[in-house]
Motif scaffolding. Structure first.
Motif, PDB file in Angstrom:
ATOM      1  N   ILE A 509      37.994  57.202  52.065  1.00 52.35           N
ATOM      2  CA  ILE A 509      38.143  55.923  52.780  1.00 52.35           C
ATOM      3  C   ILE A 509      39.235  55.131  52.093  1.00 52.35           C
ATOM      4  N   GLU A 510      40.366  54.977  52.757  1.00 50.79           N
ATOM      5  CA  GLU A 510      41.553  54.341  52.179  1.00 50.79           C
ATOM      6  C   GLU A 510      41.771  52.979  52.831  1.00 50.79           C
ATOM      7  N   THR A 511      41.817  51.913  51.999  1.00 50.90           N
ATOM      8  CA  THR A 511      42.077  50.563  52.534  1.00 50.90           C
ATOM      9  C   THR A 511      43.504  50.098  52.254  1.00 50.90           C
ATOM     10  N   GLY A 512      44.109  50.628  51.180  1.00 50.59           N
ATOM     11  CA  GLY A 512      45.462  50.204  50.825  1.00 50.59           C
ATOM     12  C   GLY A 512      45.522  48.882  50.098  1.00 50.59           C
ATOM     13  N   LYS A 513      44.349  48.249  49.821  1.00 45.22           N
ATOM     14  CA  LYS A 513      44.313  46.950  49.154  1.00 45.22           C
ATOM     15  C   LYS A 513      43.323  46.993  47.991  1.00 45.22           C
ATOM     16  N   PRO A 514      43.743  46.628  46.801  1.00 45.35           N
ATOM     17  CA  PRO A 514      42.804  46.572  45.676  1.00 45.35           C
ATOM     18  C   PRO A 514      41.632  45.636  45.979  1.00 45.35           C
ATOM     19  N   GLY A 515      40.447  46.082  45.676  1.00 45.33           N
ATOM     20  CA  GLY A 515      39.249  45.267  45.867  1.00 45.33           C
ATOM     21  C   GLY A 515      38.684  45.282  47.270  1.00 45.33           C
ATOM     22  N   ALA A 516      39.384  45.914  48.225  1.00 47.92           N
ATOM     23  CA  ALA A 516      38.958  45.832  49.626  1.00 47.92           C
ATOM     24  C   ALA A 516      37.638  46.541  49.877  1.00 47.92           C
ATOM     25  N   ILE A 517      37.271  47.503  49.053  1.00 54.80           N
ATOM     26  CA  ILE A 517      36.009  48.219  49.257  1.00 54.80           C
ATOM     27  C   ILE A 517      34.822  47.269  49.103  1.00 54.80           C
ATOM     28  N   LYS A 518      34.982  46.167  48.406  1.00 53.70           N
ATOM     29  CA  LYS A 518      33.887  45.208  48.233  1.00 53.70           C
ATOM     30  C   LYS A 518      33.658  44.353  49.473  1.00 53.70           C
ATOM     31  N   ASP A 519      34.541  44.455  50.424  1.00 57.96           N
ATOM     32  CA  ASP A 519      34.410  43.680  51.655  1.00 57.96           C
ATOM     33  C   ASP A 519      33.255  44.247  52.486  1.00 57.96           C
ATOM     34  N   PRO A 520      32.259  43.434  52.844  1.00 53.08           N
ATOM     35  CA  PRO A 520      31.136  43.930  53.656  1.00 53.08           C
ATOM     36  C   PRO A 520      31.573  44.590  54.960  1.00 53.08           C
TER      37      PRO A 520
END
Length: 814
Positions: A509-520
């Motif tokens: 799962i790639e978001t391309g933004k640091p910290g984005a995985i913490k986004d609900p």
């Protein structure tokens, strides 16, 4: 050829110097005389060849990893390497255990202590281990007034049995660990041994001791597997039953089989083929000569692999048996003709000359067409198959050269006899005897009388086969490649039934933004894909992701209330939970996210089942993502399971391409050999018929193609054409002598019919040796190839003569 008309006259075929085939035949005759007159030079050359080949053979190592099946610049392989940069190897040893004699099973205090001690020894003594997790070392979260407590049983081992049973109840209540570390009923536990290395790593990273090089027991996964097995077998654990499966044992067992099967099957094949040669040829030279040719050809092939720098893999198990069966064929034709000439002339030297003049060119063409059949696989995008095609072609050509040289040396051995006129009885014995010649004569008569009906029957066979081929399916099951006598197959089936699956896929799962995985919002997208995967319980056994940890932390913060086993709504709250979890000593969640929280991993653990079911699962998940795409992240399928499915796709494509290339290459050679497009294409019909019939029969009976069975077509067409070449070239030669199609057929069948029968029998017996393999897929391949060769012999006896008699490609009779 009529009995008593031996030796044959060369007639117009020799007087016509314009025929390049006859000119080539004369050159082969001179080669035979040179080898006969310079036998010591030939033997010296063979000794030098053996020395050079053995020097190359010692450089060879066994490699059944994905590194042997993917090019390093393959995009799908590169994405897997990229995935590993953040998440490391996804290969594990999965050791399920039970303690049926203990009062509380695996939750007995003494049993748990010994499992904890075993973990320590695995980390200390097993090479390439990254981490070991079991019920004794897994993280468990408890609520405390100031937050959460992260603890492990082994860190503060209970002194009372009741304390451990309380821990059991807490662990079984955690969805995160059920079907992974413990079975839902608590009877079974698991040691999950995560590895630092993967089969995708280059060889230099897989060595335990760099100075020992590529010895199998010095390489991953073999070294890791053997060390684990030693620890599990120690006496202090005799009352605990272990079920060892996973990537490491499966890969190690395949390597062991590869290393042992090639030599074991080759020895069986040598014995079977030697026995058949003794029965048919009835001379020591008829046994020792062909076997020495193929033995040296195998050594040359192995040496070539070593000097090129390649490794051997499971495909190599096919090579010795194939080369024995194929390499003996030319020797049989040479020895059969030699016996006839030697019986007629009494001179070994003259017999060698006339034999190679007559069969040298057909043997060259059969070797070239067989080599072309193998070499067609070199176009495959899979290194293992591509290499197999190349080194098998090298082996076939080496066997041909040795047939012209080393076999001739064997033919010089024997008592000298005075020249005398050959009797009909002696010639008849050299051709196989009166009964065998009567059978060949009957077959010839049948072909002459019913040649049009045979052509019509051939058309019907092609039509019926075409219908069956439309029903062919491509499907494989890695587990079913092992025979039922192989313990790891039965262990894996058992473990798949009671715990999480042994095959894993991963979505990166790639978001391309640091910290984005913490986004609900991102976490919910991962969660819904996870829920969708778990809907397919026929294949999926368990899923894991960072979502499971966050939901567990949230539930713990709310005193274990199951209603709070959900994702928080706030990104800040997610970040606070993860920070507190890390400050409390939590570490396990780190495996599921990158260090900057821009990427996450969703693992889907499946039963090791058929590729068809797994492909269906991936198609359904991809369809789901197409209908309901992720808006805040990009999912990409990867992992060892995905590599395996991609490999099946490549194999199917390469084998279809290989068959077409083999057909085109062999058809062109036949047209050149026979100096006629019409005759060349006509000669391909009896070679295609058995292949079509085999594939059509598989389709009608529901036998699927897998990556081994797909070898049937390119290998079979390369082999089937050999006898057709000998029969067709002799048929054409005799037609030039007699000017009559019927008489030419009778002469050709009388002379080469026995050799065709012997070579086909040897091929069938050689391929049936695969039935002794512990790999079921090799046994099936042996049966399919044997069936195809039998049908090819029938086609050469009946279909090829019928086509020639019907279409008369050699010109008008005189």
């Amino acid at each position: 050829m009529r009995e008593g008309s031996w030796p044959p006259s060369r007639g117009d075929s020799v007087r016509s110097g314009e025929d390049y085939v006859e000119a080539l035949s004369e050159r082969f005759a001179r080669v035979g005389l040179w080898a006969f007159d310079h036998r010591w030079w030939v033997l010296a050359g063979c000794a030098a060849l053996i020395a050079a080949s053995l020097a190359g053979a010692v450089r060879v190592r066994v490699d059944n990893s994905f590194h042997a099946y993917f090019e390093l610049d393959d995009p799908f392989y590169e994405s897997y390497v990229d995935f590993r940069r953040d998440f490391g190897s996804d290969e594990v040893s999965y050791i399920v255990y039970e303690a049926p004699q203990a009062p509380y099973g695996i939750w007995t205090l003494d049993v748990m202590r010994r499992i904890a001690a075993l973990e320590d020894r695995i980390v200390e003594e097993v090479p390439f281990v990254k981490e070991v997790t079991s019920p004794a070392s897994v993280e468990l979260l408890d609520p405390v007034p100031d937050g959460i407590r992260v603890y492990r049983v082994r860190d503060d081992f209970p002194t009372e049995q009741a304390e451990l049973l309380e821990f059991r109840d807490k662990l079984l209540a955690k969805p995160l660990y059920r079907n992974g570390l413990v079975s839902p009923d608590g009877r079974y536990g698991a040691l999950i041994v995560e590895m630092e290395r993967s089969g995708a790593d280059p060889p230099e990273l897989l060595r335990v001791d760099p100075e020992r090089g590529n010895a199998m027991d010095n390489l991953y996964p073999q070294a890791s597997y053997k060390a684990l097995e030693r620890l599990l077998a120690q006496s202090g654990l005799s009352d605990i039953v272990f079920y060892h499966t996973g990537d490491v044992p499966l890969g190690a067992v395949v390597n062991e089989i590869t290393a042992n099967e090639a030599s074991r099957l080759a020895l069986i094949c040598f014995a079977v083929v030697g026995l058949l040669l003794a029965v048919f040829l009835r001379r020591p030279v008829g046994v020792l000569g062909p076997l020495s040719v193929v033995l040296l050809a195998i050594v040359v092939t192995l040496g070539a692999v070593g000097w090129i720098g390649w490794s051997i893999d499971q495909m190599f198990d096919l090579m010795p048996v194939l080369l024995i069966a194929v390499g003996v064929a030319d020797s049989v034709h040479v020895i059969s003709e030699f016996r006839l000439y030697h019986t007629a002339t009494g001179s070994r030297r003259q017999a060698v000359r006339e034999t190679l003049r007559l069969v040298g060119t057909p043997c060259l063409l059969t070797s070239l067409t067989t080599a072309a059949g193998f070499a067609s696989m070199s176009a495959a995008p899979i290194p293992a198959i591509s290499h197999f095609g190349v080194y098998s072609a090298v082996g076939v050509l080496a066997a041909f050269v040795l047939t012209l040289t080393l076999l001739v040396v064997w033919l010089t051995v024997g008592r000298k006899r005075k020249r005398r006129e050959a009797s009909e009885a002696a010639l008849l014995r050299a051709r196989g005897g009166r009964a065998f010649q009567a059978m060949l004569a009957a077959i010839t008569t049948f072909s002459v009388r019913h040649h049009r009906a045979l052509v019509a029957a051939t058309i019907l066979v092609f039509a019926a086969s075409a219908v069956g081929m439309t029903q062919l399916s491509v499907e494989s099951n890695f587990l079913n490649e092992f025979g039922k006598s192989v313990p790891v197959r039965n262990t894996t089936v058992f473990v798949d039934g009671i715990m999480g699956g042994t095959l894993s896929f991963s979505y990166l799962i790639e978001t391309g933004k640091p910290g984005a995985i913490k986004d609900p919002a991102v976490l919910r997208e991962i969660e819904r894909l996870q829920v969708e995967a778990e809907r397919h319980g026929d294949v999926v056994r368990k899923t894991n992701s960072i979502v499971d940890f966050i939901k567990d932390i949230n539930q713990t913060f709310h005193d274990g209330d199951p209603a709070y086993h959900v994702l928080p709504d706030s990104r800040d709250l997610v970040a606070q939970y993860l920070l507190l979890y890390e400050m409390s000593g939590g570490e396990d969640a780190e495996e599921w996210v990158s260090t900057d929280y821009s990427r996450a991993r969703l693992e889907i653990r499946c039963r090791l089942t058929s590729s068809k079911l797994l492909e269906s699962l991936i198609e359904r998940l991809n369809d789901y993502l197409a209908r309901q795409p992720m808006l805040h992240a990009r999912p990409a399928l990867t992992g060892m399971g995905a590599l395996w499915l991609k490999l099946q796709e490549y194999i199917v494509d390469s084998q279809i391409r290989g068959f077409l290339l083999a057909f085109v290459a062999i058809a062109i050679m036949m047209c050149i050999l026979l100096r006629s497009v019409k005759t060349g294409l006509l000669s391909m019909v009896p070679n295609l018929a058995p292949v079509f019939l085999t594939l059509g029969g598989m389709g009608l009976t529901g036998v699927p193609l897998d990556y081994v069975r797909l070898l049937v077509a390119p290998v079979a067409i390369g082999l089937a054409v050999d006898d057709t070449i000998h029969h067709m070239t002799r048929f054409r030669h005799e037609f030039r002598e007699t000017g009559s199609y019927e008489e030419a057929l009778r002469r050709s069948m009388a002379d080469v019919g026995r050799a065709l029968f012997i070579t086909s029998t040897v091929l069938v017996a050689g391929f049936l040796v695969f039935a002794f393999s512990v790999m079921d897929n090799l046994g099936t391949l042996g049966v399919l190839l044997s069936t195809t060769i039998i049908m090819a012999l029938v086609a050469d006896y009946l279909i090829m003569p019928a086509l020639v008699l019907t279409f008369r490609p050699f010109g008008p009779e005189t």
